[in-house]
Write an enzyme that holds these catalytic residues in place. Sequence first.
Site, PDB file in Angstrom:
ATOM      1  N   LYS A  63       0.809  -1.220   0.000  1.00 18.69           N
ATOM      2  CA  LYS A  63       0.000   0.000   0.000  1.00 18.69           C
ATOM      3  C   LYS A  63       0.840   1.267   0.000  1.00 18.69           C
ATOM      4  O   LYS A  63       0.414   2.302  -0.522  1.00 18.69           O
ATOM      5  CB  LYS A  63      -0.940   0.001   1.206  1.00 18.69           C
ATOM      6  CG  LYS A  63      -2.023  -1.064   1.141  1.00 18.69           C
ATOM      7  CD  LYS A  63      -2.898  -1.018   2.374  1.00 18.69           C
ATOM      8  CE  LYS A  63      -4.005  -2.054   2.300  1.00 18.69           C
ATOM      9  NZ  LYS A  63      -4.960  -1.778   1.205  1.00 18.69           N
ATOM     10  N   ASN A 108     -11.467  -8.587   2.873  1.00 18.49           N
ATOM     11  CA  ASN A 108     -10.809  -7.460   3.519  1.00 18.49           C
ATOM     12  C   ASN A 108     -11.749  -6.264   3.577  1.00 18.49           C
ATOM     13  O   ASN A 108     -12.572  -6.048   2.691  1.00 18.49           O
ATOM     14  CB  ASN A 108      -9.505  -7.109   2.782  1.00 18.49           C
ATOM     15  CG  ASN A 108      -9.684  -6.017   1.752  1.00 18.49           C
ATOM     16  OD1 ASN A 108      -9.687  -4.829   2.083  1.00 18.49           O
ATOM     17  ND2 ASN A 108      -9.851  -6.417   0.485  1.00 18.49           N
ATOM     18  N   MET A 110     -10.100  -3.200   4.704  1.00 18.14           N
ATOM     19  CA  MET A 110      -8.975  -2.400   5.198  1.00 18.14           C
ATOM     20  C   MET A 110      -9.314  -0.916   5.265  1.00 18.14           C
ATOM     21  O   MET A 110      -8.948  -0.226   6.207  1.00 18.14           O
ATOM     22  CB  MET A 110      -7.748  -2.627   4.325  1.00 18.14           C
ATOM     23  CG  MET A 110      -7.299  -4.084   4.223  1.00 18.14           C
ATOM     24  SD  MET A 110      -6.849  -4.834   5.790  1.00 18.14           S
ATOM     25  CE  MET A 110      -5.282  -4.027   6.095  1.00 18.14           C
ATOM     26  N   PHE A 112      -8.479   1.594   2.850  1.00 15.92           N
ATOM     27  CA  PHE A 112      -7.425   2.491   2.344  1.00 15.92           C
ATOM     28  C   PHE A 112      -6.484   2.942   3.463  1.00 15.92           C
ATOM     29  O   PHE A 112      -6.123   4.120   3.569  1.00 15.92           O
ATOM     30  CB  PHE A 112      -8.029   3.717   1.666  1.00 15.92           C
ATOM     31  CG  PHE A 112      -8.576   3.490   0.274  1.00 15.92           C
ATOM     32  CD1 PHE A 112      -8.400   2.283  -0.382  1.00 15.92           C
ATOM     33  CD2 PHE A 112      -9.273   4.499  -0.373  1.00 15.92           C
ATOM     34  CE1 PHE A 112      -8.919   2.076  -1.661  1.00 15.92           C
ATOM     35  CE2 PHE A 112      -9.792   4.313  -1.654  1.00 15.92           C
ATOM     36  CZ  PHE A 112      -9.614   3.100  -2.293  1.00 15.92           C
ATOM     37  N   ASN A 136      -1.674   3.168  -7.541  1.00 13.15           N
ATOM     38  CA  ASN A 136      -3.122   3.077  -7.434  1.00 13.15           C
ATOM     39  C   ASN A 136      -3.595   4.192  -6.506  1.00 13.15           C
ATOM     40  O   ASN A 136      -3.201   4.258  -5.345  1.00 13.15           O
ATOM     41  CB  ASN A 136      -3.507   1.701  -6.879  1.00 13.15           C
ATOM     42  CG  ASN A 136      -4.993   1.465  -6.860  1.00 13.15           C
ATOM     43  OD1 ASN A 136      -5.727   2.080  -6.100  1.00 13.15           O
ATOM     44  ND2 ASN A 136      -5.453   0.535  -7.691  1.00 13.15           N
ATOM     45  N   SER A 170     -13.339   0.232  -4.743  1.00 17.33           N
ATOM     46  CA  SER A 170     -13.198  -0.429  -3.446  1.00 17.33           C
ATOM     47  C   SER A 170     -14.536  -0.382  -2.720  1.00 17.33           C
ATOM     48  O   SER A 170     -15.179   0.671  -2.651  1.00 17.33           O
ATOM     49  CB  SER A 170     -12.130   0.267  -2.593  1.00 17.33           C
ATOM     50  OG  SER A 170     -12.176  -0.225  -1.266  1.00 17.33           O
ATOM     51  N   ASN A 172     -14.859  -0.631   0.461  1.00 16.94           N
ATOM     52  CA  ASN A 172     -14.590  -0.376   1.870  1.00 16.94           C
ATOM     53  C   ASN A 172     -14.496   1.094   2.248  1.00 16.94           C
ATOM     54  O   ASN A 172     -14.203   1.429   3.388  1.00 16.94           O
ATOM     55  CB  ASN A 172     -13.308  -1.101   2.283  1.00 16.94           C
ATOM     56  CG  ASN A 172     -13.424  -2.597   2.077  1.00 16.94           C
ATOM     57  OD1 ASN A 172     -14.438  -3.189   2.423  1.00 16.94           O
ATOM     58  ND2 ASN A 172     -12.398  -3.195   1.486  1.00 16.94           N
ATOM     59  N   THR A 173     -14.727   1.992   1.280  1.00 26.01           N
ATOM     60  CA  THR A 173     -14.852   3.420   1.561  1.00 26.01           C
ATOM     61  C   THR A 173     -16.276   3.815   1.213  1.00 26.01           C
ATOM     62  O   THR A 173     -16.675   3.729   0.046  1.00 26.01           O
ATOM     63  CB  THR A 173     -13.854   4.245   0.717  1.00 26.01           C
ATOM     64  OG1 THR A 173     -12.511   3.888   1.096  1.00 26.01           O
ATOM     65  CG2 THR A 173     -14.058   5.734   0.945  1.00 26.01           C
ATOM     66  N   LYS A 205     -10.015   1.386 -12.484  1.00 23.78           N
ATOM     67  CA  LYS A 205     -10.310   0.083 -11.887  1.00 23.78           C
ATOM     68  C   LYS A 205     -11.766   0.034 -11.468  1.00 23.78           C
ATOM     69  O   LYS A 205     -12.221   0.861 -10.679  1.00 23.78           O
ATOM     70  CB  LYS A 205      -9.406  -0.182 -10.687  1.00 23.78           C
ATOM     71  CG  LYS A 205      -9.552  -1.596 -10.118  1.00 23.78           C
ATOM     72  CD  LYS A 205      -8.431  -1.918  -9.160  1.00 23.78           C
ATOM     73  CE  LYS A 205      -8.480  -3.374  -8.714  1.00 23.78           C
ATOM     74  NZ  LYS A 205      -7.332  -3.742  -7.874  1.00 23.78           N
ATOM     75  N   ASN A 234     -12.162  -5.257  -9.289  1.00 25.73           N
ATOM     76  CA  ASN A 234     -11.869  -5.193  -7.865  1.00 25.73           C
ATOM     77  C   ASN A 234     -12.539  -6.368  -7.142  1.00 25.73           C
ATOM     78  O   ASN A 234     -13.057  -7.283  -7.762  1.00 25.73           O
ATOM     79  CB  ASN A 234     -12.360  -3.849  -7.311  1.00 25.73           C
ATOM     80  CG  ASN A 234     -11.475  -3.308  -6.209  1.00 25.73           C
ATOM     81  OD1 ASN A 234     -11.081  -4.049  -5.305  1.00 25.73           O
ATOM     82  ND2 ASN A 234     -11.159  -2.024  -6.256  1.00 25.73           N
ATOM     83  N   THR A 235     -12.565  -6.296  -5.811  1.00 25.46           N
ATOM     84  CA  THR A 235     -13.219  -7.336  -5.013  1.00 25.46           C
ATOM     85  C   THR A 235     -14.736  -7.228  -5.120  1.00 25.46           C
ATOM     86  O   THR A 235     -15.274  -6.217  -5.562  1.00 25.46           O
ATOM     87  CB  THR A 235     -12.806  -7.221  -3.542  1.00 25.46           C
ATOM     88  OG1 THR A 235     -13.149  -5.906  -3.062  1.00 25.46           O
ATOM     89  CG2 THR A 235     -11.308  -7.422  -3.377  1.00 25.46           C
ATOM     90  N   GLY A 285      -9.315 -13.791  -8.849  1.00 29.34           N
ATOM     91  CA  GLY A 285      -9.395 -15.244  -8.822  1.00 29.34           C
ATOM     92  C   GLY A 285      -8.411 -15.960  -9.720  1.00 29.34           C
ATOM     93  O   GLY A 285      -8.579 -17.154  -9.994  1.00 29.34           O
TER      94      GLY A 285
END
Length: 348
Positions: A63, A108, A110, A112, A136, A170, A172-173, A205, A234-235, A285
């Site tokens: 990161k 995850n 996380m 950022f 990134n 992402s 997660n934000t 992305k 992404n995830t 994957g």
Amino acid sequence: MPVPDFGAAILRRLDPETAHGLAIQALKTIPLPAPRADDPILATRIAGLNLSNPIGLAAGFDKNGEALGGLARLGFGFVECGSVTPLPQAGNPKPRLFRLSQDRAIINRMGFNNTGLEAFADHLSARPSGAVIGANLGANKDTDDRAADYVTGLRRLAGLSDYFAINISSPNTPGLRALQGREALDDLLGRIAEARTTAAPVFLKIAPDLTFAEIAMIVEAALVHRIDALIVSNTTLDRPDSLTSPDRAEAGGLSGAPLRGRALAALRDAAEAAEGRLPLIGVGGIASGQDAWERLRAGASAIQIYSALIYDGPGLVGRIKRDLAARLRAEGFSSVAEAVSAGPLTER
């Protein structure tokens, strides 16, 4: 000389975030040998970047861009570090990283977590020569203007990074994925286009949890604003019924083997929408030469891996490269680009 796996089996016995920190420290301190020269058949080019092979490291592992010397010696064709935000931020509360070992997956959330743009820039200033390094870019959680954060990162790292990846996917934000809507996307990409001062390509992305119509809209917006490639993907927020690991219900983005089908489908949608007008990078994957081959034949000019390294160790990079080189020759192709342009694999 074989690449050491840094005791991958031992690291998997530790708390995931602790193990990750130890892996970063090992890559910073252990003097690794230079990788063997890549098979010439693996050389390829994407958005003006010359790659000795099409296997990249996805963002999220390094990161802060602090282990680039070690990562550059693991045999990747390119390494993407980050996500980095303008200001340092701690990320979400721990625990926030979970191994789903039975599923060969990771969850995850996380958020950022990183040491900020200035520390990141210092690390890139000391980057290893000869390696293709991407940055990134993300936005701070509490920013009032997310697009401005991406512009800040682009301007600060101009001349330090070989390419930029704009991470708007992402999970997660809070609210970040809303930037994938057309109005917000036009605003963001328009401001990115105005801020570009170097020839370094800019990639976008995207998430795997998009419909074909949404992906097609993003492709058109990317073309309008001169984005150089899409990273797909992404995830995922999805939780397949097949998951069996105890932590399968944890919140966050799911990556690894269960993402394979969804990410491949998103890539195929992007390839159909792009019709050869926009290069694609396949992620999600990928854990074998067969997986990598499927992404190339689905339209990806390059691929990225991450989660599979946790289970298979860094030797996976060399195994995928050897498999791809053998497949290219067996199928009568003289280059990666030729295989990509040949179109999708037919069912056998």
